[in-house]
Scaffold this motif. Structure first.
Motif, PDB file in Angstrom:
ATOM      1  N   ALA A   1       0.740  -1.124   0.053  1.00  0.00           N
ATOM      2  CA  ALA A   1       0.069   0.017   0.160  1.00  0.00           C
ATOM      3  C   ALA A   1       0.794   1.282  -0.060  1.00  0.00           C
ATOM      4  O   ALA A   1       0.666   2.281  -0.520  1.00  0.00           O
ATOM      5  CB  ALA A   1      -0.946   0.075   1.169  1.00  0.00           C
ATOM      6  N   GLU A   2       2.087   1.160   0.837  1.00  0.00           N
ATOM      7  CA  GLU A   2       2.789   2.464   0.778  1.00  0.00           C
ATOM      8  C   GLU A   2       3.527   2.517  -0.725  1.00  0.00           C
ATOM      9  O   GLU A   2       3.948   3.474  -1.064  1.00  0.00           O
ATOM     10  CB  GLU A   2       3.884   2.358   1.845  1.00  0.00           C
ATOM     11  CG  GLU A   2       3.367   2.508   3.305  1.00  0.00           C
ATOM     12  CD  GLU A   2       2.550   1.419   3.865  1.00  0.00           C
ATOM     13  OE1 GLU A   2       1.552   1.724   4.308  1.00  0.00           O
ATOM     14  OE2 GLU A   2       3.076   0.414   3.739  1.00  0.00           O
ATOM     15  N   ALA A   3       4.080   1.239  -1.001  1.00  0.00           N
ATOM     16  CA  ALA A   3       4.562   1.248  -2.412  1.00  0.00           C
ATOM     17  C   ALA A   3       3.763   1.716  -3.658  1.00  0.00           C
ATOM     18  O   ALA A   3       4.529   2.362  -4.544  1.00  0.00           O
ATOM     19  CB  ALA A   3       5.153  -0.325  -2.946  1.00  0.00           C
ATOM     20  N   ASP A   4       2.450   1.235  -3.324  1.00  0.00           N
ATOM     21  CA  ASP A   4       1.543   1.965  -4.258  1.00  0.00           C
ATOM     22  C   ASP A   4       1.999   1.492  -5.690  1.00  0.00           C
ATOM     23  O   ASP A   4       2.171   0.410  -6.076  1.00  0.00           O
ATOM     24  CB  ASP A   4       1.517   3.478  -4.177  1.00  0.00           C
ATOM     25  CG  ASP A   4       0.282   4.239  -5.042  1.00  0.00           C
ATOM     26  OD1 ASP A   4      -0.276   3.581  -5.771  1.00  0.00           O
ATOM     27  OD2 ASP A   4       0.237   5.426  -4.873  1.00  0.00           O
ATOM     28  N   GLN A   5       2.300   2.402  -6.790  1.00  0.00           N
ATOM     29  CA  GLN A   5       2.795   2.182  -8.294  1.00  0.00           C
ATOM     30  C   GLN A   5       4.369   1.941  -8.147  1.00  0.00           C
ATOM     31  O   GLN A   5       4.686   1.886  -9.335  1.00  0.00           O
ATOM     32  CB  GLN A   5       2.142   3.249  -8.985  1.00  0.00           C
ATOM     33  CG  GLN A   5       0.724   3.367  -9.036  1.00  0.00           C
ATOM     34  CD  GLN A   5       0.248   4.181  -9.963  1.00  0.00           C
ATOM     35  OE1 GLN A   5       0.786   4.446 -11.076  1.00  0.00           O
ATOM     36  NE2 GLN A   5      -0.769   4.937  -9.808  1.00  0.00           N
ATOM     37  N   TYR A   6       5.001   2.150  -7.121  1.00  0.00           N
ATOM     38  CA  TYR A   6       6.391   1.986  -6.934  1.00  0.00           C
ATOM     39  C   TYR A   6       6.992   0.702  -7.032  1.00  0.00           C
ATOM     40  O   TYR A   6       7.038  -0.228  -6.331  1.00  0.00           O
ATOM     41  CB  TYR A   6       7.107   2.743  -5.830  1.00  0.00           C
ATOM     42  CG  TYR A   6       8.627   2.844  -6.009  1.00  0.00           C
ATOM     43  CD1 TYR A   6       9.133   3.946  -6.652  1.00  0.00           C
ATOM     44  CD2 TYR A   6       9.302   2.098  -5.073  1.00  0.00           C
ATOM     45  CE1 TYR A   6      10.554   3.914  -6.560  1.00  0.00           C
ATOM     46  CE2 TYR A   6      10.804   2.214  -5.140  1.00  0.00           C
ATOM     47  CZ  TYR A   6      11.194   3.253  -6.001  1.00  0.00           C
ATOM     48  OH  TYR A   6      12.711   3.317  -5.938  1.00  0.00           O
TER      49      TYR A   6
END
Length: 268
Positions: A213-218
């Motif tokens: 969730a923190e990484a998202d699209q990373y």
């Protein structure tokens, strides 16, 4: 855990989520192939919170308002800081590396700062050159400016968390970029290395193990296989001729530079 979580959804939700994750997995975009692989390898969320994230994603997809990539971003943003909170004692000294241009923009857009991003970049370079001799007025600008926006990713020295984490890494752009897995930083970006205390007048930071969730699209995020781990580990970039080891990583909420340690370092 992904297989178990996705099948725990309603049939319609399972079809939507698994269909999109598979579409990314088999698609032409290397970034989204890696995001798909990370979703399927995630271990940092509890089962219930993983289901919650996937349910939100299914709801976004079902609404059909945004592209699937934006649906994933919306789902992630409403499910952040759900990873394991680091137990006490937390690392004393944290560090983050970012392109100088990005940090300059962040400073210029901070409340109370009236300088342009060009002026802020010159200020960063000036402080770097002066080191401890920098004027207190110049240091105050960095201390009241944002240190990061929304989700702040940080590393620390795993062997001795009171030490600057960059003391154990070669201070060159390519090796810092490689060790921290900064795949979105170009090979020509000048990096600023920031270190700061995890405790200050506000108390102690809440540090969390990173999740998808923190990484998202990373896509450069790398899930740790051990679901019981207290923190994450970076995935060094390829090629890695110096055989640099993964570095610990945590996330925390947006803060100012009040706890910044000087000097800061520029590497290229």
């Amino acid at each position: 855990m992904y297989s178990r979580a996705v099948t725990a959804l309603s049939p319609d939700q399972t079809t939507l989520v698994s269909g999109q994750v598979t579409a990314w997995e088999t698609g032409a975009c290397p970034r989204w192939r890696r995001v798909s692989a990370n979703i399927q390898a995630e271990t940092a969320l509890t089962f219930d919170l993983f289901c919650q994230l996937l349910e939100k994603f299914a709801g976004e997809l079902s609404a059909g308002v945004d592209a699937p990539e934006e649906c994933w971003r919306n789902a992630c943003r409403s499910n952040q800081f759900n990873g394991r909170r680091l137990p006490d004692p937390i690392p004393e000294c944290l560090g983050r590396a970012t392109p100088i241009s990005n940090y300059a923009i962040l400073i210029s857009e901070s409340p109370g700062v009236t300088k342009s991003d060009t002026e802020c970049e010159k200020l960063i370079r000036k402080i770097d050159m002066k080191g401890p001799a920098a004027h207190p007025r110049e240091l105050r600008i960095l201390r009241r400016a944002r240190l990061g926006r929304y989700v702040v990713w940080a590393t620390f020295n795993e062997a001795d968390s009171s030490r600057n984490p960059f003391d154990v890494l070669p201070r060159t752009r390519e090796e810092v970029r490689t060790a921290l897995g900064l795949g979105d930083c170009s090979e020509t970006d000048k990096l600023v290395l920031l270190s700061y205390r995890s405790m200050g007048s506000w108390g102690s930071l809440e540090l969390f193990r990173p999740t998808i969730a923190e990484a998202d699209q990373y896509c450069w995020y790398s899930p740790v296989a051990d679901s019981s781990a207290d923190y994450g580990m970076t995935r060094p970039l390829d090629p890695n001729p110096s055989a640099l080891l993964p570095q610990p990583e945590v996330v925390h909420r947006e803060i100012t530079g009040e706890a910044l340690l000087f000097p800061l370092y520029l590497v290229d």
